[in-house]
Design an enzyme around this catalytic site. Structure first.
Site, PDB file in Angstrom:
ATOM      1  N   HIS A  22       0.833  -1.201   0.000  1.00 46.54           N
ATOM      2  CA  HIS A  22       0.000   0.000   0.000  1.00 46.54           C
ATOM      3  C   HIS A  22       0.872   1.258   0.000  1.00 46.54           C
ATOM      4  O   HIS A  22       0.693   2.161  -0.830  1.00 46.54           O
ATOM      5  CB  HIS A  22      -0.920  -0.006   1.218  1.00 46.54           C
ATOM      6  N   GLU A  23       1.805   1.299   0.930  1.00 44.29           N
ATOM      7  CA  GLU A  23       2.656   2.491   1.038  1.00 44.29           C
ATOM      8  C   GLU A  23       3.608   2.602  -0.157  1.00 44.29           C
ATOM      9  O   GLU A  23       3.950   3.713  -0.574  1.00 44.29           O
ATOM     10  CB  GLU A  23       3.445   2.465   2.351  1.00 44.29           C
ATOM     11  N   HIS A  26       1.939   4.632  -2.856  1.00 43.38           N
ATOM     12  CA  HIS A  26       2.083   6.074  -2.649  1.00 43.38           C
ATOM     13  C   HIS A  26       3.507   6.533  -3.001  1.00 43.38           C
ATOM     14  O   HIS A  26       3.698   7.544  -3.692  1.00 43.38           O
ATOM     15  CB  HIS A  26       1.800   6.423  -1.180  1.00 43.38           C
TER      16      HIS A  26
END
Length: 453
Positions: A22-23, A26
């Site tokens: 997920h990170e 980003h």
């Protein structure tokens, strides 16, 4: 490894994989949009391990493995050197900010499909979708013992887990459902289960049981575990015998025996009991008699008890080749996403209990440990489902979640200027309250479902 330690370990592994991807979504998009990333952290709190990259980004594994974050250069969070202002997140165009924010949930959705693909290629051991016993709605709909379930509505069911996953939503919606089966004679037929006749309230966790279906692998084997002294079976039958037939009637599970013995006793006289004893098939003559039960009642019996049931060996595998697994993984991801939205809708409409909808860390940890014990395929499926849930839930328009930031940027596109800091601060408080409430509900469900029960 104890269940407690195993649950903690596999929860950390699951969260580590999901949060990292997920990170990374980003981080990857931020770097390509020209934003300087100050820190990429898996976990919160005190760093346990840290490395600084050539680009100046700190890569951290922190002490509390319950999330993570990517910290970007931003004038709203501190002074930014004049030569780095153009690399600040807040100075980027609204489209770049949208791309950076949405990249995290999208990374989870992509990971979900990748995990489903890996699961299909590795293979997930399971049980064959064979009906062991049909009662109630299932029997009224025409299902019989020995039927192999080929599809529920239009969803193929190569294993019993697929049968469950297809029947449970239909049961929750009280929707009449078509089931395509192959009978014991080899013929294909379509049956209709009148799930609209299910009671308004039934145990949602036992929906398949409420329909009246018992799968073959859950039937208690007709294996004798004990023979009571001074009964018809004493000295004739033995522990370890598998009963195959009573008076010519086949026996598939221990549950079949009482009715057949009662029928024989009411008829009177003796009959042949066929048993498998090691490598020999024997026909033994027995006459039942009325035996006193622990409850004080008497009934026709032989004087035998079942063996302690063991987990049956899995007799089916869900597997595709590497190429065929690609569309299968996409279809599964889309299907599970639709089911997740449908379940959220059922929870909001009151058709299902939120106690069975919102799971907390204890439930997830136990599920992770259990799936890991069943093999890589099962753990990969759980990771895929968690990744899908994380991606979709993060897109909900709740402030402090990615979806809340996207909402702010969409408003900015419409009004032509950023949302005021005062409005954003108010939104953060609302978001924190909602998340706190959701976490409280999750922990409450954990306590009620795992500790109180």
């Amino acid at each position: 490894m104890s269940e407690f330690i195993g649950s903690i370990w596999w929860l950390i592994v699951a969260l580590g994989v999901l949060v990292t991807f997920h990170e990374f979504g980003h981080y990857w998009v931020a770097r390509r949009c020209g934003v300087k990333v100050l820190r990429f952290s898996v976990g919160f709190g005190r760093p346990l391990w840290m490395r600084r990259g050539k680009d100046g980004t700190e890569y951290v594994i922190a002490a509390i493995p319950l999330g993570g974050y990517v910290k970007m250069l931003d004038e709203r969070e501190g002074t930014v050197p004049a030569n780095l202002v153009d690399q600040a997140f807040n100075r980027q165009s609204v489209w770049k900010r949208i791309a950076i924010v949405i990249a995290g949930p999208l990374a989870n959705l992509i990971l979900c499909v990748a995990l489903f693909w890996t699961m299909f290629v590795v293979g997930r051991p399971d049980y064959a979708p064979v009906v062991g016993e049909a009662q109630g709605i299932a029997a009224s709909g025409g299902l019989h013992a020995g039927d192999t379930v080929l599809a529920v509505d239009d969803r193929p069911t190569p294993t019993w887990s697929e049968v469950q996953l297809a029947l449970i939503p239909a049961a929750l919606d009280h929707a009449d459902t078509k089931v395509r089966v192959r009978t014991v004679l080899g013929d294909e037929a379509t049956r209709t289960l009148a799930l609209s006749k299910l009671p308004d309230s039934f145990d949602e966790r036992r929906a398949v049981e409420a329909i009246g279906i018992t799968p073959r692998h859950l039937l208690m084997p007709a294996l004798i575990g004990r023979v009571l002294p001074d009964t018809p079976a004493w000295g004739v039958l033995a522990e370890g015998d598998r009963i195959l037939a009573i008076d010519g009637e086949p026996v598939t599970s221990f549950d079949d025996i009482p009715a057949l013995v009662r029928k024989l006793g009411e008829r009177g006289g003796s009959a042949m009991i066929e048993v498998q004893r090691k490598d020999d098939r024997l026909a033994l003559e027995l006459a039942p008699r009325r035996i006193k039960k622990p409850t004080g009642e008497t009934d026709w019996g032989l004087g035998i008890g079942p063996a302690v049931p063991q987990e049956p060996a899995k007799d089916a595998v869900l597997r595709y080749g590497p190429v065929a697994a690609v569309p299968a993984a996409v279809r599964e991801g889309v299907h599970q996403a639709n089911e997740l939205f449908a379940m959220i809708g059922r929870a909001f409409s009151g058709r299902v209990s939120v106690q069975n909808t919102v799971a907390g860390p204890i439930t997830i940890a136990r599920a992770a440990n259990m799936s890991a014990q069943h093999g890589a395929g099962w753990f990969l499926q759980l990771l895929a489902m968690l990744s899908l849930s994380l991606g979709i839930l993060n897109l909900l328009p709740i402030p402090i979640l990615d979806g809340g930031h996207l909402l702010y940027y969409l408003i900015e596109l419409v009004k032509g200027s950023p949302v005021s800091e005062r409005a954003m601060a108010a939104g953060q408080y609302v978001g924190l309250a909602l998340i706190a409430g959701l976490m409280g509900l999750a922990f409450y469900n954990d306590i009620m479902n795992n500790l109180v029960r």
